[in-house]
Write a protein that holds these residues in place. Structure first.
Motif, PDB file in Angstrom:
ATOM      1  N   SER A  85      26.190 -17.202  18.634  1.00 26.46           N
ATOM      2  CA  SER A  85      26.908 -17.259  19.895  1.00 26.46           C
ATOM      3  C   SER A  85      26.279 -18.686  20.890  1.00 26.46           C
ATOM      4  CB  SER A  85      26.537 -15.830  20.842  1.00 26.46           C
ATOM      5  OG  SER A  85      26.883 -14.782  20.031  1.00 26.46           O
ATOM      6  N   VAL A  86      27.459 -18.881  21.534  1.00 24.69           N
ATOM      7  CA  VAL A  86      27.118 -20.064  22.563  1.00 24.69           C
ATOM      8  C   VAL A  86      26.151 -19.586  23.538  1.00 24.69           C
ATOM      9  CG1 VAL A  86      29.201 -21.182  22.247  1.00 24.69           C
ATOM     10  CG2 VAL A  86      29.050 -19.430  23.959  1.00 24.69           C
TER      11      VAL A  86
ATOM     12  N   LEU B  12      28.997 -23.921  15.287  1.00 19.47           N
ATOM     13  CA  LEU B  12      29.888 -22.622  15.265  1.00 19.47           C
ATOM     14  C   LEU B  12      31.403 -22.807  14.641  1.00 19.47           C
ATOM     15  CD1 LEU B  12      28.668 -21.527  18.619  1.00 19.47           C
ATOM     16  CD2 LEU B  12      27.882 -20.578  16.413  1.00 19.47           C
ATOM     17  N   ASN B  13      31.555 -23.823  13.890  1.00 21.91           N
ATOM     18  CA  ASN B  13      32.704 -24.010  13.032  1.00 21.91           C
ATOM     19  C   ASN B  13      32.731 -23.171  11.927  1.00 21.91           C
ATOM     20  OD1 ASN B  13      35.109 -25.325  12.998  1.00 21.91           O
ATOM     21  ND2 ASN B  13      34.369 -26.750  11.284  1.00 21.91           N
ATOM     22  N   THR B  14      33.969 -22.658  11.713  1.00 20.58           N
ATOM     23  CA  THR B  14      34.365 -21.883  10.600  1.00 20.58           C
ATOM     24  C   THR B  14      35.761 -22.251   9.932  1.00 20.58           C
ATOM     25  OG1 THR B  14      35.482 -20.036  11.722  1.00 20.58           O
ATOM     26  CG2 THR B  14      33.246 -19.825  11.681  1.00 20.58           C
ATOM     27  N   SER B  15      36.143 -21.533   8.840  1.00 21.21           N
ATOM     28  CA  SER B  15      37.364 -21.922   8.521  1.00 21.21           C
ATOM     29  C   SER B  15      38.506 -21.448   9.262  1.00 21.21           C
ATOM     30  CB  SER B  15      37.535 -21.222   6.924  1.00 21.21           C
ATOM     31  OG  SER B  15      37.564 -19.776   6.904  1.00 21.21           O
TER      32      SER B  15
ATOM     33  N   PRO C  73      32.595 -18.755  18.559  1.00 23.25           N
ATOM     34  CA  PRO C  73      31.603 -18.861  19.308  1.00 23.25           C
ATOM     35  C   PRO C  73      30.634 -17.503  19.397  1.00 23.25           C
ATOM     36  CG  PRO C  73      33.449 -18.558  20.596  1.00 23.25           C
ATOM     37  CD  PRO C  73      33.970 -18.581  19.403  1.00 23.25           C
ATOM     38  N   TRP C  74      30.888 -16.569  18.625  1.00 25.90           N
ATOM     39  CA  TRP C  74      30.435 -15.342  18.775  1.00 25.90           C
ATOM     40  C   TRP C  74      30.168 -14.708  17.553  1.00 25.90           C
ATOM     41  CZ3 TRP C  74      32.066 -10.397  16.843  1.00 25.90           C
ATOM     42  CH2 TRP C  74      31.554  -9.373  17.246  1.00 25.90           C
ATOM     43  N   ASP C  75      29.347 -13.675  16.953  1.00 26.68           N
ATOM     44  CA  ASP C  75      29.400 -12.905  15.776  1.00 26.68           C
ATOM     45  C   ASP C  75      28.352 -11.870  16.243  1.00 26.68           C
ATOM     46  OD1 ASP C  75      29.582 -11.990  13.133  1.00 26.68           O
ATOM     47  OD2 ASP C  75      30.356 -13.827  12.714  1.00 26.68           O
ATOM     48  N   ASP C  76      28.192 -10.956  15.365  1.00 30.83           N
ATOM     49  CA  ASP C  76      27.536  -9.785  15.321  1.00 30.83           C
ATOM     50  C   ASP C  76      26.392  -9.595  14.378  1.00 30.83           C
ATOM     51  OD1 ASP C  76      26.673  -6.815  15.744  1.00 30.83           O
ATOM     52  OD2 ASP C  76      28.602  -5.939  14.798  1.00 30.83           O
TER      53      ASP C  76
ATOM     54  N   ILE D 245      24.260 -22.977   9.205  1.00 29.88           N
ATOM     55  CA  ILE D 245      25.078 -21.674   9.070  1.00 29.88           C
ATOM     56  C   ILE D 245      26.080 -22.068   8.046  1.00 29.88           C
ATOM     57  CG2 ILE D 245      26.941 -20.559  10.338  1.00 29.88           C
ATOM     58  CD1 ILE D 245      25.457 -20.652  12.850  1.00 29.88           C
ATOM     59  N   ILE D 246      26.162 -21.050   7.049  1.00 30.50           N
ATOM     60  CA  ILE D 246      27.095 -21.159   6.083  1.00 30.50           C
ATOM     61  C   ILE D 246      28.248 -20.101   6.053  1.00 30.50           C
ATOM     62  CG2 ILE D 246      25.717 -20.077   4.183  1.00 30.50           C
ATOM     63  CD1 ILE D 246      26.871 -22.229   2.298  1.00 30.50           C
ATOM     64  N   GLU D 247      29.171 -20.108   5.852  1.00 30.59           N
ATOM     65  CA  GLU D 247      30.375 -19.204   5.931  1.00 30.59           C
ATOM     66  C   GLU D 247      30.582 -18.401   4.437  1.00 30.59           C
ATOM     67  OE1 GLU D 247      34.054 -20.451   7.393  1.00 30.59           O
ATOM     68  OE2 GLU D 247      35.107 -18.632   7.306  1.00 30.59           O
TER      69      GLU D 247
END
Ligand code: RUQ
Ligand code: CUA
Length: 662
Positions: free
Chosen positions: A80-81, A97-100, A105-108, A149-151
């Motif tokens: 999260s930002v 915080l980039n993803t495909s 800017p958030w996650d759980d 961070i890896i998606e």
């Protein structure tokens, strides 16, 4: 937590008395014994014995507490930002915080995994999962910052993640929701779940030296819901155990439809075998898209790359790699004891805790003691693998941790308690109420080969009346218990940030000695750094204005800037020239529609600002850094688009043009 409130009610209706008890345990007031205060008191200036890394749930962050004091030391932004630190707002950290799916800017954040060497916590990194947009993050414990961070592709809800193997060979990621594979046509009717939806578990390798992650392989699995996992250790090293529910493979009203069968599964994956298949070229390359973001400690900048391929091993086709163990009623936690012999599965709706034996599992595999197949995977006979059951332990078992004396501690959501039992004899030896409805629990070193013991910490889902009311929402509640004696003893309540799920604690001495104090200015390779006041400058490049600014107690260089015009984007590249511990400077400019920067000693960070009106805009340091902190300020002038005001800048000059023309 995977319970819906309805499910809670459903269970509550089934066990009304327990429900009432769980909400209003008796003896709340008298639960703490006389010496509790002394046990958690860490005198001013003294240190706590343990760091505890606590997941922040829907806050997307991780927080760091001292144990036994329960003092909050740090909130580490992960998914999260964080305007406090400029994470996700500065140009350097945005790529993290980039993803495909673009910038997310958030996650759980649910689970924590500290790195291990030889099955013992080594204090190098802490990993965490993003549950919503499937990701795994690595935080560097030298800096307490998110380093990578890896998606995870082919995943929908990265819940059974990131559990770690004994030598940090892998962190794993099992998909909570099964979905059509990323490279297939996903535009299918939802009720074709059984034919089109698949599960995967991913093995993400961790580089021994750098910690860098890479998706080594994925295993294609039946379309069930993967919930939690634990690596084998010692004798079971090389195996990973996953709990799964929804073996019914229902796609609607799971609360009812995924609770039909008497048993779901613990899925045992032989990852050494998987490695052999991978080497032998048995994997299928699949084109997918996932982001891989790395923060460079020297450049003080993150890069984000979209990767396009994963190798998938099919559990149906490759023999002797995956086995299923039947497990009563919707297992949630799946935990392995310090010896690696016992696998403890907690069926949320089960009345016993089954404990499986790794040795018996090996025998059952060798003797092919199967009761059948599930989607092409051999199902071992329950009795052939079972070591024994903990009888009548409580209601709604969720998670189990271990101490250094051969005891296990299981959390019970419905009956709201921690139950201590003997791993060998399976006898319940003690129970204490939790306030209220505990989810995860944590013993320092509890998931490793070497538990440190001493405490168990309850992370509760419901707070109710434990704290002063703060409107409809209360801080979530953690509770610290001593486990040094035969009986568990409640010592302390402390609030947490976001919803805590899992937490892991580690002796402070394994981390504190490596803690970084500054970034060395001579190692600063940020391309926008100004490594001294004499390099401070302002340059125009088309409609971009680059301000190479330095900060040191108690001024910015430059602090007067003119020549910016409407339509420009101003990049403030701030280099903090300090080389003292705990001496950050902040930077904020009026009207900036993102956040401040908080720049560490020796670091460079960049804030992009697009002025939306003509005028004079003050900027200032946000961190009270010295007696003259309030003097640490400046002005930037914004002129109309067609204006002929030239770029000029200075500090301590009354005629700024003179500086500009120098
Ligand atoms: S879960 S409360 Cu998301 Cu780890 Cu069990
Ligand atoms: Cu620098 Cu306040």
């Amino acid at each position: 937590m995977n319970f819906s409130f309805k499910r809670l009610l459903l269970v509550a209706v089934a066990f009304p008395i327990v429900w009432l008890q769980s909400c209003k345990p008796k003896g709340t007031q008298s639960a703490v014994s006389g010496d509790a205060a002394a046990k958690v008191y860490v005198a001013p200036g003294k240190y706590d014995e343990f760091y505890s890394f606590v997941s922040g749930g829907f806050s997307g962050q991780m927080s760091v507490y001292g144990i036994p004091s329960g003092r909050l030391f740090r909130v580490i932004p992960v998914f999260s930002v964080d305007p406090e630190k400029g994470y996700g707002y500065s140009e350097e950290t945005k790529p993290m915080l980039n993803t495909s799916h673009g910038f997310v800017p958030w996650d759980d954040l649910h689970h924590i995994a500290l790195s291990e060497t030889d099955g013992i916590q080594d204090g190098r990194w802490v990993f965490a999962n993003g549950n919503n947009t499937p990701r795994i993050a690595r935080v560097d414990l030298k800096t307490f910052r998110t380093a990578e961070i890896i998606e995870i592709p082919n995943s929908g809800g990265n819940h059974s993640s990131p559990f770690i193997t004994e030598n940090s060979e892998y962190v794993i990621a099992g998909t909570r929701f099964s979905i059509p594979m990323d490279n297939s046509n996903g535009d299918v009717p939802i009720n074709t779940y059984k034919s089109n939806f698949k599960g995967t578990v991913s093995f993400v390798s961790v580089d021994k030296t750098t910690g860098n992650m890479k998706i080594a392989f994925q295993i294609l699995m039946p379309g069930v819901n993967f919930d939690l996992a634990r690596a084998g250790k010692g004798k079971s090293h090389g195996w990973m155990f996953f709990s799964c529910y929804n073996s019914e493979r229902a796609n609607t009203l799971l609360e009812v439809n995924a609770s039909q069968k008497d048993k779901d599964f613990i899925i045992a994956v032989n990852w050494k075998k998987a490695e052999e298949y991978l080497k032998a070229g048995k994997g299928q390359k699949q084109s997918v898209k996932y982001a891989h973001n790395i923060y460079d400690e020297k450049k003080h900048s993150a890069t984000s790359v979209i990767e396009t391929e994963v190798t998938v091993l099919d559990s149906k086709e490759l023999a002797d790699m995956v086995y299923m163990i039947p497990c009563p009623k919707s297992p949630h936690g799946c935990d392995t004891d310090p010896t690696g012999e016992y696998i403890v599965a907690s069926g949320k709706l089960a009345a016993t805790i089954p404990v499986f034996s790794f040795t018996k599992m090996q025998q059952a595999i060798a003797n092919k003691t199967f009761e059948g197949e599930y989607e092409g995977i051999p199902v071992l006979k329950y009795d052939a693998v079972l070591y024994g059951e903990v009888k009548k332990p409580g209601l709604g078992p969720l998670h189990t941790e271990f101490d250094d004396k051969g005891f296990a501690y299981t959390s019970f959501f419905v009956s709201s308690e921690i139950v201590k039992w003997n791993v060998k004899t399976l006898e319940v030896v003690d129970r204490v109420p939790t306030y209220y409805s505990i989810g995860h629990l944590s013993v320092p070193g509890g998931p490793t080969r070497k538990p440190w013991g001493k405490y168990v910490i309850a992370y509760n889902k419901i707070t109710k009346d434990r704290y002063l009311p703060t409107g409809p929402e209360l801080a979530q509640s953690a509770q610290l218990y001593s486990i040094e004696g035969d009986k568990m003893k409640l010592l302390l309540d402390f609030p947490t940030i976001g919803e805590p799920h899992y937490a892991e604690a580690i002796p402070a001495e394994l981390i504190m000695k490596n803690s970084q104090k500054i970034y060395k200015i001579e190692e600063n390779q940020n391309q926008f750094a100004a490594l001294g006041d004499k390099f401070a400058r302002v340059e125009r490049k088309g409609n971009e204005v680059h301000v190479y600014m330095t900060s040191i107690r108690s001024h910015f260089t430059p602090d007067n800037i003119e020549g910016v015009k409407m339509g420009d984007i101003v990049y403030f590249h701030i280099t903090n020239l300090e080389q003292d511990w705990d001496m950050p400077h902040g930077f904020a400019v009026k009207g900036a529609n993102n956040a401040e920067l908080l720049v560490m000693p020796g670091e460079t960070q960049t804030l992009a600002w697009k002025p939306e009106r003509v005028g004079i805009f003050p900027f200032y340091c946000t961190d009270f850094c010295s007696a003259l902190h309030q003097e640490m300020q400046g002005y930037i002038r914004v002129s109309p688009a067609g204006s002929n005001v030239q770029i000029s800048f200075g500090t301590g000059k009354t005629d700024s043009t003179a500086v500009a023309n120098k």
